[in-house]
Design an enzyme around this catalytic site. Structure first.
Site, short mmCIF file in Angstrom:
data_model
loop_
_atom_site.label_atom_id
_atom_site.label_comp_id
_atom_site.label_asym_id
_atom_site.label_seq_id
_atom_site.Cartn_x
_atom_site.Cartn_y
_atom_site.Cartn_z
N ASN A 27 0.82 -1.21 0.00
CA ASN A 27 0.00 0.00 0.00
C ASN A 27 0.85 1.26 0.00
OD1 ASN A 27 -2.63 -1.06 -0.05
ND2 ASN A 27 -2.62 -1.44 2.15
N ASP A 30 -5.88 -2.80 -3.12
CA ASP A 30 -7.20 -3.44 -3.18
C ASP A 30 -7.26 -4.47 -4.29
OD1 ASP A 30 -8.07 -1.96 -1.05
OD2 ASP A 30 -9.28 -0.56 -2.23
N GLU A 39 -6.08 -7.15 5.50
CA GLU A 39 -5.54 -8.24 4.71
C GLU A 39 -5.61 -9.58 5.42
OE1 GLU A 39 -1.92 -6.34 6.75
OE2 GLU A 39 -3.87 -5.73 5.96
#
Length: 217
Positions: free
Chosen positions: A98, A107, A133
């Protein structure tokens, strides 16, 4: 014959009668209405089933959501003494994905990861997004040894797989797993917590590995 087929059949009979300029018998009309009511009832049932399915799914990954997870595990618990192995799964170093590529790519990465796991589900196993996650794999009729074999297949499959996101080089990922049995003598939340504790042990031991929950001495 299915209800919608009956409806079309009776409609065709009435249309043929009307095209011949004859009066439609009351029996034909009532048979059509009866079939139409059955079709409407089936459509309402399908609508409710779809709504229930959507409410129980994580909108991003399609895995079961938290509500579906608790419901399913309570149902499994009621089937004791048949064993159920829980595997808490967490992508290693996912925060770096990320931070490096952004949450949109993160995503997409989660979607492909979930699709990979769900494509390897056994017929009666279930898969849920726990949060972020983290995911929970519920292996039905599996003891710890069988659950570990399933987790090892997933662990190795993930580490060998390349994930493709448009505009970026192929990405690879590893995952850690924490295993425990669904305990019929405690609330399901406690069994989930045990799997999570085992996951933390796997992370602390170096990641990309599997750890079993250990009862405190």
């Amino acid at each position: 014959m299915l209800a919608h087929e009956l409806m079309h059949r009776h409609a065709a009979i009435m249309l043929r009668t009307a095209s011949e300029h004859r009066s439609i018998p009351l029996d034909d009309y009532e048979l059509f209405l009866s079939a139409l009511k059955q079709v409407r009832a089936q459509l309402v049932t399908i609508k409710h089933e779809l709504e229930d399915a959507l409410r129980n799914r994580d909108p991003l990954t399609g895995a079961g959501n938290h509500i579906a997870m608790l419901t399913a595990l309570r149902e499994r618990q009621a089937l004791a003494p048949r064993p159920t192995c829980l595997a808490m799964m967490d992508l290693d170093h996912f925060r770096e994905v990320n931070d490096t590529y952004g949450h949109t790519l993160g995503d997409e990465f989660l979607v492909q990861y979930a699709e990979f796991v769900m494509s390897h589900l056994r017929p009666h196993d279930e898969f849920f997004r726990f949060g972020g996650e983290k995911f929970l794999y519920c292996a039905a009729d599996a003891d710890l040894e069988q659950g570990r074999a399933i987790a090892e297949q997933l662990r190795k499959g993930l580490s060998d797989r390349e994930f493709f996101v448009e505009g970026y080089l192929p990405l690879t990922v590893t995952a850690s797993f924490g295993l425990t049995l669904l305990d019929p003598s405690v609330p399901v939340e406690q069994s989930i917590e045990r799997a999570d504790q085992a996951l933390h042990d796997a992370k602390a031991a170096g990641r990309d590995r599997i750890a079993n929950w250990q009862a405190p001495n």
